[in-house]
Design a protein around this motif. Structure first.
Motif, PDB file in Angstrom:
ATOM      1  N   CYS A  69       0.834  -1.215   0.000  1.00  0.00           N
ATOM      2  CA  CYS A  69       0.000   0.000   0.000  1.00  0.00           C
ATOM      3  C   CYS A  69       0.864   1.257   0.000  1.00  0.00           C
ATOM      4  N   GLN A  70       1.915   1.252   0.811  1.00  0.00           N
ATOM      5  CA  GLN A  70       2.768   2.436   0.938  1.00  0.00           C
ATOM      6  C   GLN A  70       3.575   2.701  -0.331  1.00  0.00           C
ATOM      7  N   LYS A  71       3.765   1.670  -1.137  1.00  0.00           N
ATOM      8  CA  LYS A  71       4.483   1.828  -2.410  1.00  0.00           C
ATOM      9  C   LYS A  71       3.763   2.811  -3.324  1.00  0.00           C
ATOM     10  N   PHE A  72       2.442   2.886  -3.194  1.00  0.00           N
ATOM     11  CA  PHE A  72       1.658   3.782  -4.047  1.00  0.00           C
ATOM     12  C   PHE A  72       1.354   5.122  -3.379  1.00  0.00           C
ATOM     13  N   GLY A  73       1.891   5.307  -2.153  1.00  0.00           N
ATOM     14  CA  GLY A  73       1.765   6.631  -1.531  1.00  0.00           C
ATOM     15  C   GLY A  73       0.917   6.709  -0.280  1.00  0.00           C
ATOM     16  N   LEU A  74       0.390   5.588   0.206  1.00  0.00           N
ATOM     17  CA  LEU A  74      -0.394   5.626   1.438  1.00  0.00           C
ATOM     18  C   LEU A  74       0.512   5.999   2.609  1.00  0.00           C
ATOM     19  N   LYS A  75       0.063   6.962   3.421  1.00  0.00           N
ATOM     20  CA  LYS A  75       0.809   7.367   4.607  1.00  0.00           C
ATOM     21  C   LYS A  75       0.158   6.760   5.849  1.00  0.00           C
ATOM     22  N   HIS A  76       0.983   6.414   6.815  1.00  0.00           N
ATOM     23  CA  HIS A  76       0.501   5.798   8.056  1.00  0.00           C
ATOM     24  C   HIS A  76       0.785   6.724   9.227  1.00  0.00           C
ATOM     25  N   GLU A  77      -0.271   7.144   9.903  1.00  0.00           N
ATOM     26  CA  GLU A  77      -0.148   7.934  11.126  1.00  0.00           C
ATOM     27  C   GLU A  77      -0.413   7.021  12.319  1.00  0.00           C
ATOM     28  N   MET A  78       0.601   6.848  13.178  1.00  0.00           N
ATOM     29  CA  MET A  78       0.422   6.009  14.363  1.00  0.00           C
ATOM     30  C   MET A  78      -0.257   6.827  15.460  1.00  0.00           C
ATOM     31  N   ALA A  79      -1.540   7.055  15.257  1.00  0.00           N
ATOM     32  CA  ALA A  79      -2.346   7.840  16.200  1.00  0.00           C
ATOM     33  C   ALA A  79      -3.739   7.251  16.254  1.00  0.00           C
ATOM     34  N   GLN A  80      -4.377   7.437  17.376  1.00  0.00           N
ATOM     35  CA  GLN A  80      -5.755   6.968  17.555  1.00  0.00           C
ATOM     36  C   GLN A  80      -6.711   8.130  17.331  1.00  0.00           C
ATOM     37  N   VAL A  81      -7.663   7.929  16.440  1.00  0.00           N
ATOM     38  CA  VAL A  81      -8.650   8.975  16.171  1.00  0.00           C
ATOM     39  C   VAL A  81      -9.690   8.967  17.290  1.00  0.00           C
ATOM     40  N   GLU A  82      -9.834  10.116  17.924  1.00  0.00           N
ATOM     41  CA  GLU A  82     -10.799  10.246  19.018  1.00  0.00           C
ATOM     42  C   GLU A  82     -12.175  10.656  18.510  1.00  0.00           C
ATOM     43  N   THR A  83     -12.198  11.613  17.579  1.00  0.00           N
ATOM     44  CA  THR A  83     -13.472  12.158  17.108  1.00  0.00           C
ATOM     45  C   THR A  83     -13.377  12.572  15.649  1.00  0.00           C
ATOM     46  N   ILE A  84     -14.479  12.369  14.933  1.00  0.00           N
ATOM     47  CA  ILE A  84     -14.620  12.866  13.561  1.00  0.00           C
ATOM     48  C   ILE A  84     -15.776  13.857  13.556  1.00  0.00           C
ATOM     49  N   ILE A  85     -15.514  15.076  13.102  1.00  0.00           N
ATOM     50  CA  ILE A  85     -16.529  16.130  13.110  1.00  0.00           C
ATOM     51  C   ILE A  85     -16.740  16.628  11.690  1.00  0.00           C
TER      52      ILE A  85
END
Length: 309
Positions: A69-85
């Motif tokens: 996946c990362q070969k095509f440009g996907l970035k990985h953020e090692m964070a937990q999403v708390e809220t989506i607004i």
């Protein structure tokens, strides 16, 4: 501004990342607190993933997915999403480390986790005789005796499924009655190799270095202890849907959910909110299989590409 924020790094999220970046989206971030791969990385044996002829661990199956996946440009953020607004036509993503991201579209792929029953030995033998997936692990007990714990639709359906390949199925339930469809209960009653062990509490699962060797239950009326000689114990006492990021400050949820907390989607994985998709085990009617979650991720990504134009 992100083109797409993917919440969750299991098969659905990774596949969505692969398809969306390879399909032309330039700024795609997958938020996953730990190592990508999802729940399946905890499975000790997998032999039903198409194209993989050898039995392998879940960790081995998923090992190459992030790199691809990362070969095509996907970035990985090692964070937990708390809220989506939702903010007009875009979304704010708030993480546990007090960062804020803005995205044009969002895919929820956080999944759900089987609820643990809480009996002694359940954690110790999980993956070594204790399972929460009959479709995944039932084949390993072909011709053997197994126990199914639970009294809802899932437990009874899985007990019936296992009865077709196992020599005997003990259906263990804490009550005298089931919370399942009448037709499902009728199937159970008519299946000769299913023994109902009702009105009991599970005391412990026990075994040795090779895995589970039996299940100990106690009659709720008499206190009598009984040992069920089985190498396989399947637990179906519900699931916890990981929908917390969708919860808003007023207690409502960002999109429509089912009565059990699963995200309501259509055949393109669209939710009730424009710009928000859900894929994998978090959605309604999910099959809880890796190949199905991956298909969901691909389906959502193709639609998101078209949506963003």
């Amino acid at each position: 501004m992100l083109d797409l924020a993917i919440i969750g790094g299991g098969p659905a999220g990774l596949t969505a990342g692969l398809y969306s970046t390879r399909g032309g989206l330039k700024n795609v971030v997958m938020f996953e607190m730990g190592m990508p791969g999802g729940q399946i990385t905890g499975s000790s044996e997998i032999e039903n993933y198409p194209g993989q002829g050898q039995v392998m661990t879940g960790m081995d199956l998923m090992a190459s997915w992030p790199e691809q996946c990362q070969k095509f440009g996907l970035k990985h953020e090692m964070a937990q999403v708390e809220t989506i607004i939702q903010t007009g036509s875009t979304f704010k993503i708030l993480t546990n480390d007090n960062r804020e991201f803005e995205a044009r579209s969002v895919l929820m792929a956080t999944g759900s986790v089987p609820r643990r029953a809480g009996f002694k030995g359940e954690d110790e033998f999980f993956g070594r005789g204790v399972s929460t997936c009959a479709t995944c692990d039932g084949f390993f007990y072909r011709g053997k005796e197994v126990a199914v714990i639970g009294g809802g639709d899932s437990a009874l359906e899985e007990a019936y499924y296992l009865s077709k390949m196992c020599s005997k199925v003990y259906l263990v339930h804490r009550r005298d009655t089931y919370r399942a469809a009448p037709s499902t209960i009728e199937h159970i009653k008519k299946t000769e190799n299913i023994e109902e062990v009702t009105n009991v509490s599970v005391e412990e699962v026990f075994g040795d270095a090779s895995g589970v060797t039996g299940l100990k239950v106690k009659c709720n009326k008499t206190g009598e202890i009984r040992d069920l000689p089985t190498p396989g114990v399947f637990v179906f006492v519900g699931r916890n849907v990981l929908n917390a990021p969708l919860k808003q400050s007023d207690g409502s949820f960002l999109c429509d959910l089912s009565a059990t907390g699963e995200v309501v989607v259509d055949l393109k994985m669209r939710t009730s909110v424009k710009g928000l998709w859900a894929a994998g085990d978090i959605r309604i009617d999910a099959a809880k299989q890796v190949v199905c979650a991956a298909a969901d991720g691909a389906t959502a990504a193709v639609d998101i590409i078209e949506y963003l134009g």
